[in-house]
Structures are given as structure tokens and as C-alpha cells.
Enzyme design. Sequence first.
Site, mmCIF file in Angstrom:
data_model
loop_
_atom_site.group_PDB
_atom_site.id
_atom_site.type_symbol
_atom_site.label_atom_id
_atom_site.label_comp_id
_atom_site.label_asym_id
_atom_site.label_seq_id
_atom_site.Cartn_x
_atom_site.Cartn_y
_atom_site.Cartn_z
ATOM 1 N N SER A 130 48.862 40.404 52.779
ATOM 2 C CA SER A 130 47.535 40.418 51.994
ATOM 3 C C SER A 130 47.255 41.667 51.241
ATOM 4 O O SER A 130 46.255 41.848 50.593
ATOM 5 C CB SER A 130 46.324 40.012 52.747
ATOM 6 N N HIS A 164 52.053 36.568 47.346
ATOM 7 C CA HIS A 164 50.675 36.368 48.069
ATOM 8 C C HIS A 164 50.100 35.123 48.005
ATOM 9 O O HIS A 164 49.494 34.809 47.011
ATOM 10 C CB HIS A 164 49.751 37.490 47.746
ATOM 11 N N GLU A 176 49.432 35.183 44.306
ATOM 12 C CA GLU A 176 49.399 36.728 43.527
ATOM 13 C C GLU A 176 50.654 37.383 43.652
ATOM 14 O O GLU A 176 51.215 37.280 44.635
ATOM 15 C CB GLU A 176 48.210 37.406 44.103
ATOM 16 N N ASN A 214 42.103 41.029 47.351
ATOM 17 C CA ASN A 214 41.695 41.510 48.733
ATOM 18 C C ASN A 214 40.769 42.843 48.283
ATOM 19 O O ASN A 214 39.776 43.571 49.121
ATOM 20 C CB ASN A 214 42.403 41.954 49.873
HETATM 21 N N1 CAA Z 1 45.134 23.257 55.509
HETATM 22 C C1 CAA Z 1 45.555 22.230 54.635
HETATM 23 N N2 CAA Z 1 44.673 21.652 53.856
HETATM 24 C C2 CAA Z 1 43.375 21.766 54.377
HETATM 25 C C3 CAA Z 1 42.996 22.656 55.390
HETATM 26 C C4 CAA Z 1 43.992 23.347 55.935
HETATM 27 N N3 CAA Z 1 43.713 24.315 57.101
HETATM 28 N N4 CAA Z 1 41.640 22.601 55.616
HETATM 29 C C5 CAA Z 1 41.136 21.733 54.609
HETATM 30 N N5 CAA Z 1 42.248 21.260 53.892
HETATM 31 C C6 CAA Z 1 42.313 20.085 52.786
HETATM 32 C C7 CAA Z 1 41.745 18.934 53.412
HETATM 33 O O1 CAA Z 1 42.708 18.228 53.842
HETATM 34 C C8 CAA Z 1 41.161 18.283 51.932
HETATM 35 O O2 CAA Z 1 42.279 17.799 51.168
HETATM 36 P P1 CAA Z 1 42.123 16.604 50.170
HETATM 37 O O3 CAA Z 1 41.251 17.090 49.138
HETATM 38 O O4 CAA Z 1 43.608 16.282 49.728
HETATM 39 O O5 CAA Z 1 41.788 15.479 51.089
HETATM 40 C C9 CAA Z 1 40.524 19.352 51.319
HETATM 41 O O6 CAA Z 1 41.363 20.647 51.862
HETATM 42 C C10 CAA Z 1 39.203 19.762 51.478
HETATM 43 O O7 CAA Z 1 38.918 19.664 52.680
HETATM 44 P P2 CAA Z 1 37.422 19.187 53.518
HETATM 45 O O8 CAA Z 1 37.028 18.051 52.596
HETATM 46 O O9 CAA Z 1 38.023 18.800 54.974
HETATM 47 O O10 CAA Z 1 36.643 20.566 53.390
HETATM 48 P P3 CAA Z 1 35.858 21.374 52.489
HETATM 49 O O11 CAA Z 1 35.734 20.578 51.024
HETATM 50 O O12 CAA Z 1 34.862 22.172 53.292
HETATM 51 O O13 CAA Z 1 37.279 22.492 51.876
HETATM 52 C C11 CAA Z 1 38.291 24.454 52.162
HETATM 53 C C12 CAA Z 1 37.883 23.099 52.752
HETATM 54 C C13 CAA Z 1 39.583 23.765 51.048
HETATM 55 C C14 CAA Z 1 39.265 25.196 53.117
HETATM 56 C C15 CAA Z 1 37.415 25.044 51.284
HETATM 57 O O14 CAA Z 1 36.131 25.413 52.141
HETATM 58 C C16 CAA Z 1 37.401 26.290 50.832
HETATM 59 O O15 CAA Z 1 38.270 26.381 49.414
HETATM 60 N N6 CAA Z 1 37.264 27.490 51.216
HETATM 61 C C17 CAA Z 1 37.441 28.703 50.736
HETATM 62 C C18 CAA Z 1 38.996 29.259 51.214
HETATM 63 C C19 CAA Z 1 39.569 30.543 50.525
HETATM 64 O O16 CAA Z 1 38.814 31.146 49.916
HETATM 65 N N7 CAA Z 1 40.881 30.845 50.889
HETATM 66 C C20 CAA Z 1 41.266 32.025 50.679
HETATM 67 C C21 CAA Z 1 40.811 32.985 51.757
HETATM 68 S S1 CAA Z 1 41.725 34.499 51.433
HETATM 69 C C22 CAA Z 1 43.351 34.309 51.678
HETATM 70 O O17 CAA Z 1 43.714 33.579 52.177
HETATM 71 C C23 CAA Z 1 44.178 35.555 51.323
HETATM 72 C C24 CAA Z 1 43.862 36.704 52.087
HETATM 73 O O18 CAA Z 1 44.640 37.849 51.665
HETATM 74 C C25 CAA Z 1 43.162 37.060 53.154
#
Ligand code: CAA
Length: 295
Positions: A130, A164, A176, A214
Site C-alpha cells: 500500500s 495495488h 493502482e 494512501n
Molecule cells: N469481501 C468480499 N466482499 C465483501 C466483503 C468482503 N470482506 N464485505 C462486503 N462484501 C460485499 C458483499 O458481499 C456485498 O456484495 P453484493 O453486492 O455482491 O451482495 C457488497 O460487498 C456490499 O456489502 P454489504 O451490503 O454487506 O455492506 P455495505 O453495503 O456496507 O458494503 C463495503 C461494504 C463494500 C465494505 C463498503 O462499506 C465500502 O465500500 N467501504 C469502503 C471500503 C474501502 O474504502 N476500501 C478501501 C480501503 S483502502 C485499501 O484497501 C488500500 C490500502 O492501501 C489501505
Amino acid sequence: MAANLVPHGIRRLGVLGAGQMGMGIALVSALRAKVPVLLYDRSPEQVTKGFSLVDKLLLKDVNKGRITSEEAKEARDRIQVVGQEAALQGMRDADMVVEAVSENLGLKQKIFAELGRVCSDKTILASNTSSISITKIASSVIPEGVAASSEVGKKAAERVVGLHFFNPVPVMKLVELISALQTSPDTLERSRSFAVACGKTVTVSKDVPGFVSNALLMPFLNEAIMHLEKGVATRDDIDTTLKLGMAHPMGPLQLADFIGLDTCLAIQQTLYEGTEMVDAGWLGRKSGKGFYEYD
Ligand code: CAA
């Protein structure tokens, strides 16, 4: 499909690390890019845990009518878990290896040095880091005693790239792509094409600490934490403000927890370190390359 018709040319992928990221990368590669995956993690418990999530996600896709149960089975069967010895052997024949272990420069350098030894110089060596310098990681694949500026040194390092993915990998639409100082255009283009085959949109960032994602996200998360510490608002009010006011799927404090506070800290520590030509082993006259090249 004949191998030469696949633009990215990845007929076999190695994934190192079966945590949330590694498992997600294995899944989208097997399901979307339809590439056989060799998966290695030193912890068998981690692999078992990862596979139960993969099974759950594939079943959900079948139940929602997005894929057939045959497609789910084919994807599952494309992921082969291997032990350490078989992993070393298998990575030799992989066209790309993606490293997704924890955010620790020393560990990554050790892994890439090993990959540099066992893999062909045509194998793309990608890191899902990351924030850690891809340029520094690329330097670690150059065999000891070989100058970074020599043809052998350049060839070794030019196949290293940052790939990424974002968590959760099956849901987040972005990859990315980070070009180290040493990365060749061919490595970059094949990596981009592979990420697209995984169903992702690709952005490209230079190899600066935190890349684009990030470098922008972490100060934002930090500000939220400082606002909580200063008592400007409650945890829930900070998160709700951003969720409902700016349509963020998660508030910053919830997102920091989701990423992992240890991971956030590790990323922020690397944001303090500059990325320099020195990381590439381009030390100037004494190493044969700096701003100029020397014989
Ligand atoms: N793994 C796989 N799929 C997942 C999951 C997981 N851990 N958690 C949720 N999902 C899927 C669900 O199965 C669901 O899929 P469908 O649409 O196919 O049914 C979908 O995501 C939506 O899930 P929920 O309805 O249960 O929950 P939600 O609407 O609250 O969404 C979320 C959950 C997708 C995590 C949403 O809250 C979100 O987009 N959060 C922000 C995540 C984000 O910003 N990620 C980037 C982090 S930074 C990073 O990763 C990089 C770094 O360098 C630090």
C-alpha cells in the site's frame, strides 16, 4: 485461448500470502481473468480461513445469478494451494507473481530476493504493497555483486511493479499501478492488461510514498482521529458527517478500523520516508548510474 492471444500473457499466476488481500487477488484472478493460481501462505490456518470466505462469496454470486455453479467450481479449482517447496518450484513457471504479505520492507525484500533467484527474468514480480517503495523492492531482486546499472541488473529489476488492489478486492473496482524507477514499459502494460482482465479499472501512480491513494487517504484518516482526540465531535458524528454529508460508504474512523490500525500506522510511517534514486541503487558515478550514466 492460445497463450499468444492473451494480451497480458499471464497463463499462470503465483500469489504469496493468503490474507484478505492475497485471497481476494487469487479469487478475482481465477474467476474474472480465468488464470490458474498457485497460492502460498506459511500459515495453513490462514489458507483455510481464506477459502471459507472464497466459498461464501462464490456461493453468493451463484445465488444472485451472476455466475453458474460450474463457473464457481471452475474458479475454485483454478486456485491451487502449495507448500513452501512446491511454491518455489511453481513460481519458476509463473508468468507473474503477486506478493501480498504484511507491510514490512525487510520481509518483502527477502521475498523478492528469493523470487529474483528462482523466477525467470520474464516473470513479472508484483507487490500489492500500500505504500512501500517499489523502487526499493525492485533493487532487492538484483543478484548480489551485480551493478544496478549493468544489463543484468536492469533486466532483473525492470520486471518489478506495484499492483495495488483495494479491500475488499472482489468489490473495489480499482487497481493502482505503480511504476518503479526501474520498471519497463512492457512490465507496466502487461500488468495493466492483467488488472483489466480481473475486472478492474487501472490508475497509474509514480512511486512516491503512499502513491496517490494512501498519500491522500491517510492524512484524511489522521485528521478524523485528531478531531476525535480534540473532542470536536463524537466518533459516530464524525463518521455520520462523512457518510451522509459526502456519500462515503464508510466514515473515516470505521474505514481506519476496516483497513486495520496497524496497517494504517505502517503506511503512515513509510509516508515519512522519501523515495530516492538511492533506493534503486543509482548512487551516481560510483555505481555507474545517477543522473548520468558512467562506463
Ligand atoms: N469481501 C468480499 N466482499 C465483501 C466483503 C468482503 N470482506 N464485505 C462486503 N462484501 C460485499 C458483499 O458481499 C456485498 O456484495 P453484493 O453486492 O455482491 O451482495 C457488497 O460487498 C456490499 O456489502 P454489504 O451490503 O454487506 O455492506 P455495505 O453495503 O456496507 O458494503 C463495503 C461494504 C463494500 C465494505 C463498503 O462499506 C465500502 O465500500 N467501504 C469502503 C471500503 C474501502 O474504502 N476500501 C478501501 C480501503 S483502502 C485499501 O484497501 C488500500 C490500502 O492501501 C489501505
